[in-house]
Enzyme design. Structure first.
Site, PDB file in Angstrom:
ATOM      1  N   THR A   5       1.074 -19.939  11.398  1.00 24.15           N
ATOM      2  CA  THR A   5       2.341 -19.856  10.820  1.00 24.15           C
ATOM      3  C   THR A   5       2.013 -19.235   9.334  1.00 24.15           C
ATOM      4  OG1 THR A   5       1.954 -22.255  10.141  1.00 24.15           O
ATOM      5  CG2 THR A   5       3.449 -21.696  11.678  1.00 24.15           C
ATOM      6  N   GLU A  56      -2.970  -5.292  -8.063  1.00 25.00           N
ATOM      7  CA  GLU A  56      -2.193  -4.089  -7.492  1.00 25.00           C
ATOM      8  C   GLU A  56      -0.811  -3.861  -7.895  1.00 25.00           C
ATOM      9  OE1 GLU A  56      -4.317  -4.323  -3.269  1.00 25.00           O
ATOM     10  OE2 GLU A  56      -2.524  -4.909  -3.252  1.00 25.00           O
ATOM     11  N   LYS A 112       0.885  -1.098  -0.323  1.00 25.19           N
ATOM     12  CA  LYS A 112      -0.126  -0.117  -0.280  1.00 25.19           C
ATOM     13  C   LYS A 112       0.947   1.206  -0.107  1.00 25.19           C
ATOM     14  CE  LYS A 112      -2.906  -3.169   0.328  1.00 25.19           C
ATOM     15  NZ  LYS A 112      -2.537  -4.520  -0.219  1.00 25.19           N
ATOM     16  N   ASP A 168      -4.196 -17.320   7.698  1.00 28.48           N
ATOM     17  CA  ASP A 168      -4.174 -17.758   6.285  1.00 28.48           C
ATOM     18  C   ASP A 168      -3.979 -19.575   6.410  1.00 28.48           C
ATOM     19  OD1 ASP A 168      -4.195 -15.353   5.544  1.00 28.48           O
ATOM     20  OD2 ASP A 168      -2.085 -15.100   4.728  1.00 28.48           O
ATOM     21  N   HIS A 175     -22.042  16.238   3.035  1.00 25.78           N
ATOM     22  CA  HIS A 175     -21.850  16.556   1.632  1.00 25.78           C
ATOM     23  C   HIS A 175     -20.702  17.762   1.328  1.00 25.78           C
ATOM     24  CE1 HIS A 175     -22.978  17.752  -2.337  1.00 25.78           C
ATOM     25  NE2 HIS A 175     -22.830  19.189  -1.918  1.00 25.78           N
ATOM     26  N   GLY A 188      -1.689 -16.563  -6.142  1.00 22.49           N
ATOM     27  CA  GLY A 188      -2.163 -16.834  -4.727  1.00 22.49           C
ATOM     28  C   GLY A 188      -1.254 -17.201  -3.779  1.00 22.49           C
ATOM     29  N   ARG A 189      -1.910 -17.336  -2.520  1.00 18.35           N
ATOM     30  CA  ARG A 189      -0.817 -17.754  -1.334  1.00 18.35           C
ATOM     31  C   ARG A 189      -1.219 -19.054  -0.757  1.00 18.35           C
ATOM     32  NH1 ARG A 189       2.662 -13.843   0.000  1.00 18.35           N
ATOM     33  NH2 ARG A 189       2.939 -14.820   2.034  1.00 18.35           N
TER      34      ARG A 189
END
Length: 456
Positions: free
Chosen positions: A139, A182, A52, A302, A433, A262-263
């Site tokens: 992990t 990204e 980021k 994960d 607004h 992917g992971r």
């Protein structure tokens, strides 16, 4: 001799592990956390935070390049990649220092070294066993590749991409999911030619199909090329370039091939199978309360099948600590976990896609409110929109947003989903607004049957 037993022993110091450690310590439990690298894990050191930071540097580059359209005379002289990396590393370093301080403040014992789970309730590090009344396995994950595609040289994963000391001229990105789009976005902003290859029919394939179309349209305008619905067949490299081959017979030459497919769960070599844990394709399986098949052993983040997001692991870590402490926390609704892809434009969502809602309920009502009707979005010169998905005569069960900065709007969207709000519940709420936040308000006004601005 350090204390080798505790109420809780945690293997892994990433988002899930350290959140669990801090909450458990807060609840009065003694905690030992084992980490072979730096606390903070992938998210802080090789994932969310550094990527980021790169994306923000990319946004600054675009702002400099595009100043004329705002009446500001600016131009982009170039990218100082060492300066970009210094800025990125400074952000990571500051957060890492703060995190280390929190370990001390919470009284969590950190053991540095590669740990191995030894059933029933211990983690072994360099010959010393640390035994817990409960054990949490945290992990994490690693950047995957495809069979036969070796990482090295000009073929890299996100780990190497974060530390490049140059901006490539031409890049092929293998994978059109979050990580792929990204990095494609960053490199395009830095001036590279980028081609994304995705085997599935569309970019960001886990998002609502509407969001994919919005992103693809924006990427075309930015000059980011992509090939969807076509498989990768191989790559060869030499000192000067890498050649990527597709099933269609097409080939692409580039400076780099980023493998962003992917992971995978980081479970190998940690003693899990030997200890008798139930596993599937490397993932540790748990019940809805994150308990494994072994008593007193939990798994988090994960390592557990599901969305691979830092904030999911973080919340799961808190949940486990509270569960062990006897607070009986409410089971986490995985569908209520917000997702954000931080490319330009951003994609943010929570809940079900239209297709998922139709599968679950047999039908779904949808509404799209275009950002062309939102004042702040026009000030920012961003396109996109808000898509609402509603169960038949029921609450809103899915919200997807596309546009610059819309990741900041997902907080309200998450509350709307999590509180099972009806359009009539949200429509009376006042949105300041001019903000992009108003686009959510306008979308709900329209879904409640009282549209004030054009939508579609």
């Amino acid at each position: 001799m350090p204390n080798t037993s505790a109420d809780l022993v945690i293997l892994g110091g990433g988002s899930g592990g350290y959140a669990c450690a801090f909450r458990a310590a807060e609840l009065g439990l003694s905690v030992i956390l084992v980490e072979k690298d730096k606390v903070g894990g992938t998210c802080l050191h090789r994932g969310c935070i550094p990527t980021k930071a790169l994306l923000h540097a990319a946004e600054v580059a675009d702002n400099a390049r595009e100043g004329d359209q705002f009446g500001v005379k600016s131009s982009l002289e170039g990218i100082d990649i060492n300066g970009v990396n210094s800025y990125k590393d400074g952000v990571v370093g500051g957060l890492y220092k703060g995190l280390q301080g929190l370990f001390k403040a919470n009284g969590v014992t950190v053991v540095e070294g590669a740990g191995r789970f030894v059933g029933p309730n211990s983690v072994e590090v360099d010959g010393t066993r640390y035994t817990g009344k409960n054990v949490v396995l945290a992990t994490g994950s690693y950047a995957r590749t495809l069979p036969g595609l070796d990482i090295g040289g000009r073929i890299i994963t996100s780990d190497q991409a974060l530390n490049l000391d140059y901006v490539p001229e031409k890049v092929v990105v293998l994978g059109g999911g979050v990580i792929g789009v990204e990095f494609a976005s960053v490199w395009r902003s830095f001036g590279a030619e980028v081609t994304i290859v995705e085997a599935l029919p569309r970019l960001v394939p886990l998002e609502d199909e509407w969001a994919s179309k919005q992103l693809e349209r924006a990427f075309r305008k930015r000059g980011i090329k992509f090939k969807t619905g076509v498989r990768f067949t191989g790559a060869t490299q030499d000192d000067k370039s890498v050649t990527v081959s597709l099933e269609s017979g097409e080939t692409f030459d580039a400076d780099l091939l980023l493998v962003a497919v992917g992971r995978g769960p980081n479970s190998a070599g940690h003693g899990y199978e030997e200890a008798g844990l139930t596993m599937d394709r490397g993932f540790v399986l748990t019940d809805e309360r994150l308990r494994t098949n072994l008593p007193g052993v939990y798994a988090v983040g994960d390592l557990v099948p599901g969305l691979q997001l830092a904030h999911r692991g973080f919340q799961q870590g808190i949940f486990i600590a509270e569960d062990i402490a006897g607070l009986d926390p409410k089971v986490i609704d995985e569908t209520g976990i917000p997702k954000v892809t931080y490319c330009k434009p951003e994609v943010a969502s929570v809940g079900l896609t239209e297709a998922q809602a139709k599968e679950k309920y047999g039908a779904a009502e949808t509404l799209v409110y275009a950002l062309s009707g939102n004042g702040k979005s026009q000030i920012l010169k961003t396109n996109g929109g808000v898509k609402l998905v509603r169960a038949p005569d029921g609450p809103v069960v899915g919200i997807t947003l596309v546009g610059e900065r819309v990741g900041e709007l997902i907080g309200e969207a998450q509350l709307i989903y999590s509180w099972e709000a009806y359009p009539e519940d949200v429509a009376p709420l006042i949105h300041a607004h001019p903000t992009q936040n108003e686009s959510l308000g306008e979308a709900f006004l329209a879904l409640a049957g009282k549209p004030l601005h054009v939508h579609g």
